[in-house]
Each structure stands twice: as structure tokens, then as C-alpha cells.
Motif scaffolding. Structure first.
Motif, PDB file in Angstrom:
ATOM      1  N   VAL A 191       6.498   2.295   2.690  1.00 39.59           N
ATOM      2  CA  VAL A 191       6.922   0.890   2.415  1.00 39.59           C
ATOM      3  C   VAL A 191       5.905  -0.063   2.149  1.00 39.59           C
ATOM      4  O   VAL A 191       4.846  -0.258   3.102  1.00 39.59           O
ATOM      5  CB  VAL A 191       7.572   0.532   3.671  1.00 39.59           C
ATOM      6  CG1 VAL A 191       8.292  -0.951   3.255  1.00 39.59           C
ATOM      7  CG2 VAL A 191       9.000   1.408   3.809  1.00 39.59           C
ATOM      8  N   CYS A 192       5.717  -0.915   1.257  1.00 42.48           N
ATOM      9  CA  CYS A 192       4.507  -1.498   0.751  1.00 42.48           C
ATOM     10  C   CYS A 192       5.210  -3.047   1.112  1.00 42.48           C
ATOM     11  O   CYS A 192       6.070  -3.595   0.513  1.00 42.48           O
ATOM     12  CB  CYS A 192       4.108  -1.582  -0.481  1.00 42.48           C
ATOM     13  SG  CYS A 192       2.719  -2.728  -0.898  1.00 42.48           S
ATOM     14  N   THR A 200      -5.999  -5.868  -2.189  1.00 41.96           N
ATOM     15  CA  THR A 200      -4.813  -5.180  -2.366  1.00 41.96           C
ATOM     16  C   THR A 200      -4.237  -5.159  -3.682  1.00 41.96           C
ATOM     17  O   THR A 200      -3.428  -4.242  -4.149  1.00 41.96           O
ATOM     18  CB  THR A 200      -3.698  -5.761  -1.224  1.00 41.96           C
ATOM     19  OG1 THR A 200      -3.466  -7.097  -1.808  1.00 41.96           O
ATOM     20  CG2 THR A 200      -4.338  -5.743   0.026  1.00 41.96           C
ATOM     21  N   LEU A 204      -1.234   0.324  -5.059  1.00 40.41           N
ATOM     22  CA  LEU A 204      -0.384   1.278  -5.462  1.00 40.41           C
ATOM     23  C   LEU A 204      -0.728   2.013  -6.773  1.00 40.41           C
ATOM     24  O   LEU A 204       0.039   2.040  -7.699  1.00 40.41           O
ATOM     25  CB  LEU A 204       1.113   0.862  -5.303  1.00 40.41           C
ATOM     26  CG  LEU A 204       1.519   0.333  -3.931  1.00 40.41           C
ATOM     27  CD1 LEU A 204       2.902  -0.204  -4.031  1.00 40.41           C
ATOM     28  CD2 LEU A 204       1.387   1.524  -2.884  1.00 40.41           C
ATOM     29  N   LEU A 218       8.713   6.080  -2.163  1.00 41.35           N
ATOM     30  CA  LEU A 218       8.156   4.781  -2.104  1.00 41.35           C
ATOM     31  C   LEU A 218       9.283   3.702  -2.129  1.00 41.35           C
ATOM     32  O   LEU A 218      10.326   3.654  -2.813  1.00 41.35           O
ATOM     33  CB  LEU A 218       7.322   4.508  -3.283  1.00 41.35           C
ATOM     34  CG  LEU A 218       6.840   3.063  -3.709  1.00 41.35           C
ATOM     35  CD1 LEU A 218       5.511   2.859  -2.406  1.00 41.35           C
ATOM     36  CD2 LEU A 218       6.016   3.205  -4.808  1.00 41.35           C
ATOM     37  N   HIS A 220       8.986  -0.384  -2.386  1.00 40.78           N
ATOM     38  CA  HIS A 220       7.911  -1.412  -2.878  1.00 40.78           C
ATOM     39  C   HIS A 220       8.682  -2.564  -2.753  1.00 40.78           C
ATOM     40  O   HIS A 220       9.351  -3.119  -3.702  1.00 40.78           O
ATOM     41  CB  HIS A 220       7.057  -1.061  -4.223  1.00 40.78           C
ATOM     42  CG  HIS A 220       6.319  -2.208  -4.557  1.00 40.78           C
ATOM     43  ND1 HIS A 220       5.373  -2.895  -3.640  1.00 40.78           N
ATOM     44  CD2 HIS A 220       5.902  -2.570  -5.757  1.00 40.78           C
ATOM     45  CE1 HIS A 220       4.472  -3.635  -4.241  1.00 40.78           C
ATOM     46  NE2 HIS A 220       4.983  -3.634  -5.558  1.00 40.78           N
ATOM     47  N   GLY A 222       6.448  -5.564  -1.694  1.00 42.22           N
ATOM     48  CA  GLY A 222       5.185  -6.395  -1.641  1.00 42.22           C
ATOM     49  C   GLY A 222       5.238  -7.462  -2.562  1.00 42.22           C
ATOM     50  O   GLY A 222       5.827  -8.257  -2.708  1.00 42.22           O
ATOM     51  N   HIS A 226       0.662  -5.419  -6.723  1.00 48.13           N
ATOM     52  CA  HIS A 226       0.113  -4.097  -6.009  1.00 48.13           C
ATOM     53  C   HIS A 226       0.175  -2.917  -6.808  1.00 48.13           C
ATOM     54  O   HIS A 226      -0.409  -2.057  -6.667  1.00 48.13           O
ATOM     55  CB  HIS A 226       0.819  -4.005  -4.811  1.00 48.13           C
ATOM     56  CG  HIS A 226       0.814  -5.008  -3.733  1.00 48.13           C
ATOM     57  ND1 HIS A 226       1.626  -5.497  -2.891  1.00 48.13           N
ATOM     58  CD2 HIS A 226      -0.580  -5.926  -3.382  1.00 48.13           C
ATOM     59  CE1 HIS A 226       1.134  -6.525  -2.060  1.00 48.13           C
ATOM     60  NE2 HIS A 226      -0.046  -6.618  -2.222  1.00 48.13           N
ATOM     61  N   LEU A 227       1.240  -2.762  -7.908  1.00 51.37           N
ATOM     62  CA  LEU A 227       1.691  -1.604  -8.411  1.00 51.37           C
ATOM     63  C   LEU A 227       1.215  -1.256  -9.455  1.00 51.37           C
ATOM     64  O   LEU A 227       0.784  -2.519 -10.519  1.00 51.37           O
ATOM     65  CB  LEU A 227       3.188  -1.685  -8.675  1.00 51.37           C
ATOM     66  CG  LEU A 227       3.908  -0.469  -9.266  1.00 51.37           C
ATOM     67  CD1 LEU A 227       3.937   0.558  -8.261  1.00 51.37           C
ATOM     68  CD2 LEU A 227       5.306  -0.877  -9.670  1.00 51.37           C
ATOM     69  N   LEU A 232       3.069   5.085 -10.818  1.00 49.27           N
ATOM     70  CA  LEU A 232       4.056   5.494 -10.622  1.00 49.27           C
ATOM     71  C   LEU A 232       5.040   6.392 -11.360  1.00 49.27           C
ATOM     72  O   LEU A 232       5.574   7.264 -11.078  1.00 49.27           O
ATOM     73  CB  LEU A 232       4.550   4.203 -10.034  1.00 49.27           C
ATOM     74  CG  LEU A 232       6.234   4.612  -9.381  1.00 49.27           C
ATOM     75  CD1 LEU A 232       6.158   5.442  -8.022  1.00 49.27           C
ATOM     76  CD2 LEU A 232       6.895   3.048  -9.100  1.00 49.27           C
ATOM     77  N   ALA A 244      11.790   6.424  -5.651  1.00 48.11           N
ATOM     78  CA  ALA A 244      11.292   5.165  -5.522  1.00 48.11           C
ATOM     79  C   ALA A 244      12.229   4.023  -5.665  1.00 48.11           C
ATOM     80  O   ALA A 244      13.109   4.101  -6.591  1.00 48.11           O
ATOM     81  CB  ALA A 244      10.028   5.196  -6.565  1.00 48.11           C
ATOM     82  N   VAL A 246      11.973  -0.006  -6.310  1.00 49.60           N
ATOM     83  CA  VAL A 246      10.971  -1.011  -6.560  1.00 49.60           C
ATOM     84  C   VAL A 246      11.745  -2.382  -6.725  1.00 49.60           C
ATOM     85  O   VAL A 246      12.578  -2.525  -7.574  1.00 49.60           O
ATOM     86  CB  VAL A 246      10.049  -0.466  -7.861  1.00 49.60           C
ATOM     87  CG1 VAL A 246       9.169  -1.702  -7.904  1.00 49.60           C
ATOM     88  CG2 VAL A 246       9.376   0.674  -7.643  1.00 49.60           C
TER      89      VAL A 246
END
Length: 308
Positions: A191-192, A200, A204, A218, A220, A222, A226-227, A232, A244, A246
């Protein structure tokens, strides 16, 4: 009369006007691009066009309508005036609800059940105790700590990673660059919830995702930046990651042609994990404008050097 201007590149913020005026009817609110917006004292922003804030000669305050301010700080021409954010007292609860749903979606194998439904397959999977599932939370600030604690109380084996060492009851914690790999190696569901900083951004990516056990998931929630999208997509296609969820993306709204929409074993949500209400935004913006006018300390001021 103090004037506010609402500024966004791609988001219609006009729905905030009634909430702001209910909280502070003495304010004058304009929308970016209108003739009477140029002399605004306060810019209320979400993802403003580069240079739009700097073009306000009377500017005394910039206020985000959300908890995140990276979409404002990315403008190199941003004036040196205070920058504040909205802190919704219900934000951590909303984020925890969303993450808990995501963890249960994977832990109870609902992702596999939904795929079976599409194929007309009736198959009941064995249930596993939450303690057999390791959930790793990246970012242990106010929200991350709340999420980690709630998952721990549900019985999950929770671990956390942050820039600096943290001590959270019942949660195994890791810190700094040296703690990242051992944190990831033992994480089944990542978990982001990190803030966006230079350290940062793009965290990811291929290197980080490769450290997770094969078959990891995943969630996500955040920041979009970040990604690394291609990393991914590749991890899902090769089944190094098997799921995932997202909620945030480098470019929003996500174009209809984006490959994320059809990526295998992926759920796309429209930046909805936890959103402050219009009334909460209006009240906090109005409160800070009044403090500005009265020469009082502002609330929820951002440390620009740290980015949060």
C-alpha cells in the motif's frame, strides 16, 4: 474586500463558491480567467497552469483544496508566499476504508472470483486467516499510521516503511533506504501512502516492484507521480504482480486510450479514495483567509523545502 481566485488547469472548482461564501460571506470570489481575477489576494488551487499563480501581483496566500500540494509546488515560478493545505478530519478514515476494501478484495480472493464469474466458473477458494497475509504500508504519517493500525486490528500482519524510524504498536517498521528491500521482500500486499518528494517520485518503478514476492499485489493511493506506469504494466503482464488497485495517476483524468483501463488484474478508480467535502474545503479556506487578514498564524502551512 479580500478577493480569492479559483485556479485549476482541468478541474471546475465553481462548486466551491457557495461553500466558501457560506463560511465567509465577506469574501469576493472569482474564477481564473475572468477580468476581475487579476487583483486577487488569495489563490485557491488544484493543479494550476504554470505561471498562473505568479501572474497575480497582489498575491498573499496560496491555498490547496486538498491535502496534497505537489501539483502546486511543481510550478517553478511559484511566488514565495505561504502555502496551506486542507486537512479533512475524516480524510484518514476515508482512506482507511478504501485501503481496507482493497486488502480484503485481494485477501478474500474476490479478484479471482470476479474473473471466474466472467468465465462462468463456480469455484470456492479456501479462506485464510488475516495473519497469513502481510500488508506493507509505505508512508507512516497521520494517514499511513491510521491505515496500518486499522489493518492490524483486523488481524493482518502489518509492516510499515518510512523515511525515518517509527514506533507503532504491533507493527513491524522499517526505515530509510537500507530498510526498503527487507520491507518489500516480506510484503504480500503493498500500500503506497507516501508524500511526494524528490526522493519518492517514481518510487513505484521496476526496481521497487521487483523486490516484492512474485504474486504480490499493489494498492496505490499516494500520489500519481510515485508510479512508473510502464513498470506496473510490465509487472502485471508478466504476472510478477497478480493484482493492482490504482487510484492516482501521473496524468489525470486518465485518457480513454490509456492502457491501464485494460491492464490484466487491475482496478482503476478515479482519484476517489478519500475526498474532502466542499463544505470542509470552504470552511478551512475561509478560516485561513480571515487569519491572514487579521495577522494571525495560518493553519496547515506547508514546509516548502520538504514538500508537505
Amino acid at each position: 474586500m479580500t478577493k480569492l481566485v479559483l485556479i485549476s488547469r482541468d478541474y471546475d472548482m465553481s462548486h466551491l463558491v457557495p461553500s466558501i461564501l457560506r463560511a465567509a460571506p465577506e469574501l469576493d470570489v472569482a474564477v481564473h480567467g475572468s477580468r476581475d481575477a487579476a487583483d486577487a489576494d488569495v489563490a485557491v488551487c488544484w493543479n494550476p497552469p504554470e505561471g498562473a499563480v505568479a501572474a497575480l501581483p497582489k498575491l498573499r496566500l496560496v491555498h490547496s483544496i486538498a491535502a496534497g500540494v505537489d501539483n502546486i509546488l511543481c510550478d517553478p515560478s511559484l511566488p514565495r508566499v505561504p502555502l496551506c493545505r486542507v486537512v479533512d478530519p475524516q480524510h484518514a478514515r476515508g482512506m482507511s476504508e478504501f485501503v481496507t476494501w482493497g486488502v480484503l478484495h485481494f485477501h478474500r480472493q474476490i479478484d479471482r472470483v470476479m474473473e471466474n464469474q466472467r468465465n462462468g466458473v463456480w469455484l470456492r477458494y479456501d479462506q485464510q486467516a488475516p495473519s497469513t497475509c502481510s500488508v506493507g504500508v509505505m508512508g507512516l504519517g497521520e494517514i499511513g499510521s491510521r491505515v496500518a493500525g486499522d489493518l492490524h486490528r483486523l488481524g493482518f500482519a502489518v509492516r510499515g516503511w518510512a523515511r525515518r524510524a517509527k514506533d507503532l504498536a504491533g507493527i513491524e517498521t522499517f526505515a530509510g533506504a537500507q530498510g526498503l528491500e527487507p520491507f518489500l521482500r516480506g510484503t504480500d500486499i503493498l500500500v503506497c501512502l507516501l508524500p511526494l518528494t524528490d526522493e519518492t517520485r517514481a518510487i513505484l518503478g521496476a526496481r521497487t516492484l521487483a523486490m516484492l514476492p512474485r504474486g504480490a499485489k499493489l494498492i496505490h493511493v499516494g500520489r500519481g507521480e510515485h508510479l512508473v506506469p510502464c513498470a506496473l504494466l510490465s509487472a502485471l503482464k508478466e504476472e510478477r504482480l497478480t493484482g493492482a488497485i490504482v487510484d492516482v495517476f501521473p496524468n489525470e483524468p486518465l485518457p480513454a486510450s490509456d492502457p491501464f483501463w485494460s491492464a490484466p488484474n487491475m482496478i482503476v478508480t478515479p482519484h476517489m479514495a478519500s475526498v474532502a467535502s466542499s463544505d470542509t474545503i470552504g470552511m478551512q479556506v475561509a478560516q485561513n483567509v480571515r487569519r491572514l487578514v487579521n495577522g494571525e498564524p495560518l493553519l496547515n502551512v506547508i514546509d516548502v523545502a520538504r514538500g508537505y
